[in-house]
Design an enzyme around this catalytic site. Structure first.
Site, PDB file in Angstrom:
ATOM      1  N   GLY A 166     -27.471  25.450 -61.039  1.00  0.00           N
ATOM      2  CA  GLY A 166     -26.718  25.159 -62.261  1.00  0.00           C
ATOM      3  C   GLY A 166     -25.447  24.893 -62.294  1.00  0.00           C
ATOM      4  N   ALA A 167     -24.781  25.723 -61.315  1.00  0.00           N
ATOM      5  CA  ALA A 167     -23.139  25.397 -61.139  1.00  0.00           C
ATOM      6  C   ALA A 167     -22.986  23.995 -60.590  1.00  0.00           C
ATOM      7  CB  ALA A 167     -22.224  26.096 -60.454  1.00  0.00           C
ATOM      8  N   ASN A 168     -24.048  24.048 -59.620  1.00  0.00           N
ATOM      9  CA  ASN A 168     -23.428  22.349 -58.438  1.00  0.00           C
ATOM     10  C   ASN A 168     -23.618  21.428 -60.027  1.00  0.00           C
ATOM     11  OD1 ASN A 168     -23.345  23.773 -56.413  1.00  0.00           O
ATOM     12  ND2 ASN A 168     -25.800  23.309 -55.574  1.00  0.00           N
ATOM     13  N   GLY A 206     -29.483  15.489 -55.402  1.00  0.00           N
ATOM     14  CA  GLY A 206     -30.379  16.293 -56.644  1.00  0.00           C
ATOM     15  C   GLY A 206     -29.276  16.650 -57.270  1.00  0.00           C
ATOM     16  N   ASP A 207     -28.194  17.458 -57.199  1.00  0.00           N
ATOM     17  CA  ASP A 207     -27.597  18.132 -57.814  1.00  0.00           C
ATOM     18  C   ASP A 207     -26.707  17.584 -58.397  1.00  0.00           C
ATOM     19  OD1 ASP A 207     -29.370  20.386 -58.085  1.00  0.00           O
ATOM     20  OD2 ASP A 207     -27.466  21.011 -56.313  1.00  0.00           O
ATOM     21  N   GLU A 216     -33.637  28.204 -61.303  1.00  0.00           N
ATOM     22  CA  GLU A 216     -33.212  30.119 -60.281  1.00  0.00           C
ATOM     23  C   GLU A 216     -32.845  30.752 -61.108  1.00  0.00           C
ATOM     24  OE1 GLU A 216     -31.881  27.403 -56.348  1.00  0.00           O
ATOM     25  OE2 GLU A 216     -29.793  28.011 -58.209  1.00  0.00           O
ATOM     26  N   MET A 274     -23.058  31.286 -53.669  1.00  0.00           N
ATOM     27  CA  MET A 274     -21.847  31.409 -53.041  1.00  0.00           C
ATOM     28  C   MET A 274     -22.561  30.718 -51.414  1.00  0.00           C
ATOM     29  SD  MET A 274     -18.877  30.186 -51.445  1.00  0.00           S
ATOM     30  CE  MET A 274     -17.733  31.587 -52.296  1.00  0.00           C
ATOM     31  N   THR A 295     -27.066  17.804 -48.860  1.00  0.00           N
ATOM     32  CA  THR A 295     -27.338  19.132 -49.680  1.00  0.00           C
ATOM     33  C   THR A 295     -27.372  18.616 -51.690  1.00  0.00           C
ATOM     34  OG1 THR A 295     -26.712  20.493 -47.812  1.00  0.00           O
ATOM     35  CG2 THR A 295     -27.385  21.079 -49.735  1.00  0.00           C
ATOM     36  N   THR A 330     -36.557  11.306 -58.707  1.00  0.00           N
ATOM     37  CA  THR A 330     -35.878  10.663 -57.773  1.00  0.00           C
ATOM     38  C   THR A 330     -36.715  10.121 -56.837  1.00  0.00           C
ATOM     39  OG1 THR A 330     -35.457  13.231 -56.985  1.00  0.00           O
ATOM     40  CG2 THR A 330     -34.030  11.689 -58.792  1.00  0.00           C
TER      41      THR A 330
END
Length: 288
Positions: A43-45, A237-238, A140, A14, A234, A205
């Site tokens: 990971g989730a992003n 990158g993901d 992570e 979160m 934010t 990048t």
């Protein structure tokens, strides 16, 4: 053509996001202008970004037993990410404390929580990795889990794509398994030429300047990012990583510009996973 199958083994957090005029200095307290709690975690992003970019994505990770767990799971479900292998464990979910200034720059502190329990992949989870076109990992979660997932992927012909963030020394065993290494300039410098030179495909990048690609066969290319009005860097990158994993089967000449465009579009919105663009948006913004 069927959607690329992407397995993401990684973190889910979160994000506790604070907006300020400038980032505070050491020991300094400043007033913020806004606060939000939004689902994130590298990971989730990246899983959400890959799904929004057109991939068939399965996420392997863990949430805790706290108040954040339901929202974290729902964010993945809403993005049409397969969450059958999202574990729930006792204790807190991972969190990231993020401060973003008026120029869109950020500072981030991550507390792993449930992410630290992602170890000992089950036979069913390993089967997902083996069946995928691309395995996408970050750092992570415990490094041993990344190595185990990468080894299983390599043994079954799945492309191993690693975004080594947060940067840390990579064991030789893992470096040998990586097909595509995705780094920013700081991560590339920290890993060193010995590591980047040992990988078949390296994508670096460059922020608003786009990205560079270098292949072990001597092939290089540069892709520019489209000019956008930056609101928050934010999730950039993901978004880049997720889009790269989905488009990789088209080769770096196709994948790197596609990912650059996704990353740029992500900076035009606040938040991490919530900023990832759709495939339609990426294709519409691709440079001619």
């Amino acid at each position: 053509m069927s959607a690329p199958r992407v397995a993401v083994v990684g973190s889910v957090n979160m994000d506790l996001l604070t907006a300020t005029e400038r980032l505070p200095g050491p020991g300094e307290t400043i007033l913020g202008s806004a606060f939000a709690a939004t689902p994130g975690g590298k990971g989730a992003n990246q899983a959400i970004a890959a799904a929004r970019a057109g991939g068939a994505v399965t996420f392997i990770g863990a949430v805790g037993s706290d108040v954040f767990a339901l929202d974290l799971r729902q964010a993945l479900v809403d993005a049409e990410v397969d969450t059958r292998y999202l574990r729930e464990v006792d204790g807190p979910s991972g969190i990231a404390a993020i401060t973003v200034d008026a120029a869109g720059e950020n500072s981030i502190v991550v507390v792993p929580g449930a992410n630290s329990t992602v170890v000992d992949l089950t036979p069913a989870e390993l089967a997902v990795v083996a069946d995928a076109d691309v395995l996408l990992c970050q750092l992570e979660i415990p490094l041993g889990t990344v190595v185990a997932a990468a080894a299983h992927a390599a043994a079954h012909g799945t492309v191993v794509m690693v975004n080594p963030s947060p940067a840390q020394p990579l064991p030789t065993e893992l470096v040998k398994l990586i097909d595509v290494l995705l780094v920013n300039q700081t991560e590339a410098a920290q890993l060193g030429a010995e590591v980047t030179g040992a990988v078949s495909h390296v994508v670096t990048t460059l922020g608003s300047s786009g990205a560079d690609y270098a292949g072990s066969d001597g092939t290089t290319l540069h892709a520019d990012s489209p000019a956008v009005e930056v609101v928050d860097t934010t999730g950039a990158g993901d978004a880049f990583a997720g889009a790269l994993s989905v488009s990789w089967r088209g080769g770096p000449g196709t994948a790197v510009p596609f990912a650059c465009t996704a990353g740029a579009l992500a900076t035009t919105r606040r938040g991490a996973s919530t900023s990832s663009p759709t495939r339609t948006e990426i294709e519409a913004a691709l440079p001619c």
